[in-house]
Design a protein around this motif. Structure first.
Motif, mmCIF file in Angstrom:
data_model
loop_
_atom_site.group_PDB
_atom_site.id
_atom_site.type_symbol
_atom_site.label_atom_id
_atom_site.label_comp_id
_atom_site.label_asym_id
_atom_site.label_seq_id
_atom_site.Cartn_x
_atom_site.Cartn_y
_atom_site.Cartn_z
ATOM 1 N N ASN A 1 0.918 -1.202 -0.105
ATOM 2 C CA ASN A 1 0.005 -0.025 -0.108
ATOM 3 C C ASN A 1 0.804 1.428 -0.144
ATOM 4 N N ASP A 2 0.288 2.384 -0.186
ATOM 5 C CA ASP A 2 1.005 3.723 -0.248
ATOM 6 C C ASP A 2 1.879 3.854 1.337
ATOM 7 N N ILE A 3 3.091 4.389 0.901
ATOM 8 C CA ILE A 3 3.808 4.668 2.374
ATOM 9 C C ILE A 3 3.524 6.225 2.724
ATOM 10 N N PRO A 4 3.261 6.371 3.802
ATOM 11 C CA PRO A 4 2.859 7.966 4.129
ATOM 12 C C PRO A 4 4.018 8.814 3.675
ATOM 13 N N ALA A 5 3.765 9.902 3.193
ATOM 14 C CA ALA A 5 4.473 10.867 2.689
ATOM 15 C C ALA A 5 5.553 11.430 3.703
ATOM 16 N N ALA A 6 4.964 11.584 4.917
ATOM 17 C CA ALA A 6 5.927 12.071 6.131
ATOM 18 C C ALA A 6 7.004 10.874 6.214
ATOM 19 N N TYR A 7 6.629 9.752 6.222
ATOM 20 C CA TYR A 7 7.751 8.718 6.527
ATOM 21 C C TYR A 7 8.675 8.731 5.517
ATOM 22 N N PHE A 8 8.181 8.633 3.973
ATOM 23 C CA PHE A 8 9.021 8.910 3.004
ATOM 24 C C PHE A 8 10.042 10.083 2.948
ATOM 25 N N ASP A 9 9.366 11.197 3.323
ATOM 26 C CA ASP A 9 10.346 12.500 3.232
ATOM 27 C C ASP A 9 11.286 12.308 4.629
ATOM 28 N N ALA A 10 11.060 11.798 5.650
ATOM 29 C CA ALA A 10 11.842 11.836 6.588
ATOM 30 C C ALA A 10 13.031 10.703 6.527
ATOM 31 N N VAL A 11 12.536 9.676 5.913
ATOM 32 C CA VAL A 11 13.878 8.474 5.658
ATOM 33 C C VAL A 11 14.555 9.698 4.526
ATOM 34 N N GLY A 12 14.428 10.176 3.954
ATOM 35 C CA GLY A 12 15.233 10.921 2.918
ATOM 36 C C GLY A 12 16.008 11.784 3.371
ATOM 37 N N THR A 13 15.278 12.571 4.362
ATOM 38 C CA THR A 13 16.099 13.814 5.328
ATOM 39 C C THR A 13 17.384 13.050 6.126
#
Length: 306
Positions: free
Chosen positions: A168-180
């Motif tokens: 399923n979709d990965i929450p954008a806040a999690y995805f962005d935080a991992v990138g940070t």
């Protein structure tokens, strides 16, 4: 695996990679065994890298599922990755045409909405052939990339690559935080020193979010290291933006700790947290546990709905 052998396998797709065609390729590939699956994966990654070097980025392209009156748009991110898969799936002749003249990608509509299944063919074939999960990222899915201009100016080479995918979709806040967090690790001299002790080129981390049993494995191959993890997607439930950022950092910390143990590296430092990361409170944990308990009860056969 020769070029001819690779493209003969690709031809089993009939020019399009989707849920109908990729199982045929996976079955044929699995019959050839573990080594051939690995060779196919290497060649697929090589073809995708060729397309990246020719750069289809920014060229307007149309998908067959787009509305007829919608103008084609330049593709970036995941959409561009899917287009690259579609070009490979189209076969040797079309692949070479696009390599020589990238602008031709705008001349027709591509069926790339499910083309990432071509990468998953590798993991499926490997599991069938060996009975073991595929270790390492799927070809084409290193999601955290460095800007070429920055690398030229600073002379820094990225050592940590990350791929995230799930049912399923990965929450954008999690995805962005991992990138940070990955960016902060790249820029931290202590973490660069930690990784240099591995004497390996780079570390590729793949995290799959699914309903299947969780697992974590680390392996090395051809001078590179892969960390492959499976996590339950239900872990995202009930978390706000700060909680998801905290979860992203602690997930990476657990992964890098396992990498350190597996490769006999020095104990790593604490993984940096994004500024807005906040640990979930006990109340949050209790509420989430209660929610999951209720959902499990609801799924039981014979349970009556209120």
């Amino acid at each position: 695996m020769t070029e001819e052998e690779f493209w003969s396998l690709i031809d089993l797709l009939g020019g399009v990679a989707n849920q109908r065609t990729t199982p045929v390729l996976a079955e044929a590939l699995a019959r050839q065994g573990k080594v051939r699956v690995e060779e196919f994966a290497d060649m697929l990654a090589e073809k995708l890298q060729c397309l990246e070097s020719e750069s289809l980025r920014g060229i307007p392209a149309r998908d067959v599922n787009d509305p007829s009156d919608a103008p084609p748009v330049p593709l970036f991110g995941d959409a561009l990755i899917h287009l690259n898969f579609a070009v490979v799936a189209a076969g040797s002749s079309r692949f070479q045409q696009i390599r020589e003249k990238p602008d031709q990608v705008a001349d027709c509509a591509w069926d790339f909405s499910e083309s990432d299944g071509l990468a998953e063919t590798v993991s499926t074939a490997y599991e069938v052939a060996t009975g073991q999960p595929w270790l390492g990222p799927l070809p084409g899915f290193c999601m955290v990339e460095s800007e070429e201009s920055t690398a030229i100016v600073t002379g820094d080479t990225p050592w940590l690559n990350l791929a995230l995918h799930g049912d399923n979709d990965i929450p954008a806040a999690y995805f962005d935080a991992v990138g940070t967090v990955v960016e902060m690790l790249h820029d931290d001299p202590q973490w660069r020193t930690w990784w240099s002790s591995a004497k390996l080129r780079d570390l590729d981390v793949e995290i799959e979010f699914t309903s299947q049993a969780e697992r974590g494995r680390v392996t090395t191959r051809k001078g590179r290291a892969w960390a492959s993890f499976r996590r339950n997607g239900s872990r995202f439930r009930g978390l706000n933006k700060g909680g998801l950022a905290y979860l992203a950092a602690t997930d990476l910390e657990a992964i890098l700790t396992l990498v350190s143990t597996s490769l006999s590296l020095p104990t790593p430092s604490q993984v940096p947290r994004p500024a807005h990361a906040t640990p979930p409170t006990r109340r949050n944990d209790a509420a989430r546990a209660r929610l999951e308990e209720l959902q499990q009860r609801h799924r039981k056969p014979g349970a009556r709905r209120p």
